[in-house]
Design a protein around this motif. Structure first.
Motif, PDB file in Angstrom:
ATOM      1  N   ARG A   1       3.540   5.426   0.260  1.00  0.00           N
ATOM      2  CA  ARG A   1       2.264   6.097   0.543  1.00  0.00           C
ATOM      3  C   ARG A   1       1.113   5.097   0.518  1.00  0.00           C
ATOM      4  NH1 ARG A   1       4.714  10.161  -2.684  1.00  0.00           N
ATOM      5  NH2 ARG A   1       3.638   9.443  -4.560  1.00  0.00           N
ATOM      6  N   GLN A   2       1.180   4.132  -0.388  1.00  0.00           N
ATOM      7  CA  GLN A   2       0.151   3.091  -0.439  1.00  0.00           C
ATOM      8  C   GLN A   2       0.172   2.262   0.842  1.00  0.00           C
ATOM      9  OE1 GLN A   2       1.134   0.931  -3.999  1.00  0.00           O
ATOM     10  NE2 GLN A   2       0.244   2.451  -5.379  1.00  0.00           N
ATOM     11  N   ARG A   3       1.368   1.938   1.323  1.00  0.00           N
ATOM     12  CA  ARG A   3       1.468   1.184   2.582  1.00  0.00           C
ATOM     13  C   ARG A   3       0.894   1.981   3.746  1.00  0.00           C
ATOM     14  NH1 ARG A   3       5.172   0.809   7.035  1.00  0.00           N
ATOM     15  NH2 ARG A   3       5.165  -1.317   7.923  1.00  0.00           N
ATOM     16  N   ASN A   4       1.251   3.260   3.810  1.00  0.00           N
ATOM     17  CA  ASN A   4       0.749   4.094   4.910  1.00  0.00           C
ATOM     18  C   ASN A   4      -0.774   4.165   4.893  1.00  0.00           C
ATOM     19  OD1 ASN A   4       3.393   4.589   5.633  1.00  0.00           O
ATOM     20  ND2 ASN A   4       3.482   6.607   4.656  1.00  0.00           N
ATOM     21  N   LYS A   5      -1.341   4.245   3.700  1.00  0.00           N
ATOM     22  CA  LYS A   5      -2.798   4.300   3.593  1.00  0.00           C
ATOM     23  C   LYS A   5      -3.427   2.981   4.038  1.00  0.00           C
ATOM     24  CE  LYS A   5      -6.548   5.279   0.330  1.00  0.00           C
ATOM     25  NZ  LYS A   5      -6.904   5.614  -1.076  1.00  0.00           N
TER      26      LYS A   5
ATOM     27  N   ALA B   1      -2.375  -9.606   3.797  1.00  0.00           N
ATOM     28  CA  ALA B   1      -1.742 -10.121   2.576  1.00  0.00           C
ATOM     29  C   ALA B   1      -1.412  -8.977   1.616  1.00  0.00           C
ATOM     30  CB  ALA B   1      -2.665 -11.136   1.899  1.00  0.00           C
ATOM     31  N   TRP B   2      -2.315  -7.984   1.533  1.00  0.00           N
ATOM     32  CA  TRP B   2      -2.043  -6.826   0.687  1.00  0.00           C
ATOM     33  C   TRP B   2      -0.829  -6.057   1.209  1.00  0.00           C
ATOM     34  CZ3 TRP B   2      -7.611  -4.401  -0.079  1.00  0.00           C
ATOM     35  CH2 TRP B   2      -8.378  -5.291  -0.847  1.00  0.00           C
TER      36      TRP B   2
ATOM     37  N   ALA C   1       2.332  -7.775   0.260  1.00  0.00           N
ATOM     38  CA  ALA C   1       2.662  -7.580  -1.153  1.00  0.00           C
ATOM     39  C   ALA C   1       3.248  -6.187  -1.386  1.00  0.00           C
ATOM     40  CB  ALA C   1       1.411  -7.786  -2.005  1.00  0.00           C
ATOM     41  N   ILE C   2       2.646  -5.169  -0.742  1.00  0.00           N
ATOM     42  CA  ILE C   2       3.157  -3.810  -0.873  1.00  0.00           C
ATOM     43  C   ILE C   2       4.556  -3.716  -0.281  1.00  0.00           C
ATOM     44  CG2 ILE C   2       2.898  -1.453   0.026  1.00  0.00           C
ATOM     45  CD1 ILE C   2       1.102  -1.895  -2.283  1.00  0.00           C
ATOM     46  N   GLU C   3       4.757  -4.338   0.873  1.00  0.00           N
ATOM     47  CA  GLU C   3       6.065  -4.279   1.533  1.00  0.00           C
ATOM     48  C   GLU C   3       7.141  -4.996   0.712  1.00  0.00           C
ATOM     49  OE1 GLU C   3       4.313  -3.932   6.094  1.00  0.00           O
ATOM     50  OE2 GLU C   3       4.886  -5.881   5.260  1.00  0.00           O
ATOM     51  N   ALA C   4       6.766  -6.057   0.023  1.00  0.00           N
ATOM     52  CA  ALA C   4       7.724  -6.754  -0.839  1.00  0.00           C
ATOM     53  C   ALA C   4       8.153  -5.850  -1.991  1.00  0.00           C
ATOM     54  CB  ALA C   4       7.107  -8.042  -1.364  1.00  0.00           C
TER      55      ALA C   4
ATOM     56  N   ALA D   1      11.690  -5.904   8.686  1.00  0.00           N
ATOM     57  CA  ALA D   1      11.567  -4.745   9.572  1.00  0.00           C
ATOM     58  C   ALA D   1      10.191  -4.097   9.442  1.00  0.00           C
ATOM     59  CB  ALA D   1      12.664  -3.733   9.248  1.00  0.00           C
ATOM     60  N   TRP D   2       9.687  -3.971   8.217  1.00  0.00           N
ATOM     61  CA  TRP D   2       8.391  -3.328   8.024  1.00  0.00           C
ATOM     62  C   TRP D   2       7.243  -4.207   8.544  1.00  0.00           C
ATOM     63  CZ3 TRP D   2      10.379  -1.909   2.566  1.00  0.00           C
ATOM     64  CH2 TRP D   2      11.087  -0.690   2.633  1.00  0.00           C
ATOM     65  N   GLN D   3       7.365  -5.508   8.376  1.00  0.00           N
ATOM     66  CA  GLN D   3       6.338  -6.392   8.915  1.00  0.00           C
ATOM     67  C   GLN D   3       6.278  -6.280  10.436  1.00  0.00           C
ATOM     68  OE1 GLN D   3       7.404 -10.240   7.359  1.00  0.00           O
ATOM     69  NE2 GLN D   3       6.420  -9.889   5.365  1.00  0.00           N
TER      70      GLN D   3
END
Length: 369
Positions: free
Chosen positions: A161-165, A174-175, A178-181, A244-246
Motif C-alpha cells: 500500500r505504501q508503494r502504491n501511494k 530512491a524511496w 527502498a520500499i520495493e526492496a 519486476a516491480w522496478q
C-alpha cells in the motif's frame, strides 16, 4: 492428548461473561440461530495469530453495553502440564496476549501451546469464489504450520500500500526502490512459506496417509511470474521481484495498484480422484473435499509440529448424510484432538455418543448437560 480444560469469555460479542469446564472430549454446541454458537468458536479462534474466523476488527467484538474490555482465556492441558493463555483488548484497539499471567513477547507465542484450524459455512463456496478467498484460506493453513506467516502477509500488504501511494504521488525513485526492496523480502518469505507448506501437504496426501472417507485434493499455486522464473532460493526470488516491480512502475501507476506479486497468485484445487477442478464439483462434493483438506492439513501440522490443532467446525454436519457424518466423527477421533462443533439440531451429533460434551446455547448463555 492436548486439550482445553477451561474456557472463559468476558464482554465478547453477545457474551457478557461465560465459563466452560471441559474434559478433553469434543464439545458440541447446539441452539437456535443467533444464540452465540459461532461467537464462541470465534473467541477460541483468537487464541491463534490473525483476526480469527470472522477476520473482524478487534474493536468490533466488544459486547454491547459493556464497560470492560473483551477477553478470552483458556487453560491448555498438555503432557508438560497446564498453561493459562489469555488474549484481550488494548486501549489502542488491538489486542495483547498473556501466558501464565505474564505478557507474551508476541501474538505468535500462543502457537507454542496450541494451533487452531476452522471451517465455517462462509467457506462453502471457496473453490468457485474469488482468488482472494483461496489465498486467505491458504494463508490460514500456512499460519497453522508457521505462526509468523500471518504477520509476514500483513506486513507485505502494508508495504505494498505504501508503494502504491508513492506511485500515485510520483514519489522519489530512491524511496520507491527502498520500499520495493522491503516488499521483495517480505514477498519472498510469504511465497516460499506457501509453496513449502503445499509441497508437504501434497506429499502427505499422495502417500495416502489421510482418512479416505473424504475425497482428496491436488493443490498448486499459479505461477508468480508469467515466464515462470522464480529462482530456487529466497535471494533469487527477492531479486526477481524487485526487478519486476522496478520495471512495472509505469504500468502499476496507470493501474493504481501493483499488478504482480504474491498477492495475485491463486490456489488451484483439483478433485484428485476425478481429475477435475474442484470448482466443477457439486456442492456436496466441494464440501466433502474441503473437509478432507482440513483433515489432511491437521494431520500435517500434527506430524511436523507435534501439536495437533484444535478444530472449530461451524455447522459442519448440516449438509452431510448420516454415513458421511459418522465418517467425519471417526476421522476426528483418529486425529486425537479436541473439536468444537456447532449445529441447530442435536440429533445430527447422535453418532458421537459419549465422545462429546453437549452444551446448549441460548442468548449468550451456556447450559451444560
Amino acid at each position: 492428548m492436548r486439550h482445553l480444560s477451561r474456557l472463559r469469555l468476558t464482554a465478547f460479542r453477545n457474551y457478557q461473561s461465560a465459563a466452560l469446564d471441559l474434559d478433553g472430549r469434543h464439545l458440541v454446541l447446539t441452539g437456535p440461530n443467533g444464540a452465540g454458537k459461532t461467537n464462541l468458536l470465534e473467541a477460541v479462534s483468537l487464541l491463534s495469530p490473525g483476526r480469527g474466523l470472522r477476520r473482524a476488527s478487534f474493536d468490533t467484538v466488544q459486547a454491547s453495553g459493556s464497560d470492560s474490555g473483551w477477553a478470552v482465556a483458556a487453560t491448555v492441558e498438555a503432557d508438560e502440564g497446564p498453561t493459562d493463555i489469555g488474549t484481550g483488548a488494548t486501549p489502542e484497539g488491538g489486542r495483547r496476549v498473556r501466558i501464565n499471567g505474564a505478557n507474551a513477547r508476541s501474538i505468535e507465542s500462543m502457537s507454542e501451546y496450541l494451533r487452531v484450524l476452522w471451517l465455517t459455512p462462509s467457506m462453502d463456496g471457496l473453490f468457485s469464489g474469488p482468488a482472494s478467498e483461496r489465498r486467505r484460506f491458504l494463508d490460514r493453513l500456512v499460519t497453522t504450520l508457521i505462526p509468523s506467516h500471518s504477520a509476514a502477509v500483513s506486513d507485505y500488504e502494508r508495504t505494498m500500500r505504501q508503494r502504491n501511494k508513492l506511485l500515485d504521488e510520483n514519489g522519489n525513485s530512491a524511496w520507491l526502490s527502498a520500499i520495493e526492496a522491503q516488499m521483495a523480502e517480505l514477498g519472498a518469505a510469504v511465497h516460499l512459506a506457501r509453496t513449502d507448506s503445499l509441497l508437504h501437504l501434497e506429499t502427505l496426501i499422495g502417500q495416502s496417509l489421510v482418512d479416505e472417507s473424504f475425497p482428496s485434493a491436488h493443490l498448486a499455486l499459479t505461477p508468480l511470474f508469467e515466464e515462470g522464473h522464480e529462482g530456487t532460493s529466497a535471494a533469487e526470488l527477492e531479486t526477481a521481484l524487485r526487478t519486476a516491480w522496478q520495471g512495472s512502475r509505469g504500468v502499476d501507476r496507470a493501474a493504481g495498484r501493483t499488478i504482480l506479486g504474491p498477492h495475485r497468485v491463486d490456489l488451484e484445487v483439483t478433485y484428485r480422484q476425478k481429475g477435475v477442478p474442484a470448482a466443477l464439483g457439486s456442492t456436496g462434493e466441494q464440501k466433502a473435499l474441503l473437509i478432507g483438506l482440513i483433515l489432511a492439513h491437521a494431520l500435517l501440522v500434527k506430524l511436523r509440529t507435534q501439536i495437533t490443532p484444535f478444530l472449530l467446525l461451524d455447522e459442519i454436519a448440516a449438509h452431510l448424510d448420516p454415513d458421511r457424518r459418522r465418517a467425519l466423527f471417526e476421522a476426528l477421533d483418529g486425529l486425537a484432538t479436541q473439536c468444537f462443533l456447532t449445529g441447530t439440531d442435536r440429533l445430527l451429533f447422535e453418532a458421537l455418543g459419549s465422545r462429546a460434551q453437549m452444551v446448549t446455547v441460548r442468548d449468550g448463555r451456556l447450559y451444560q448437560d
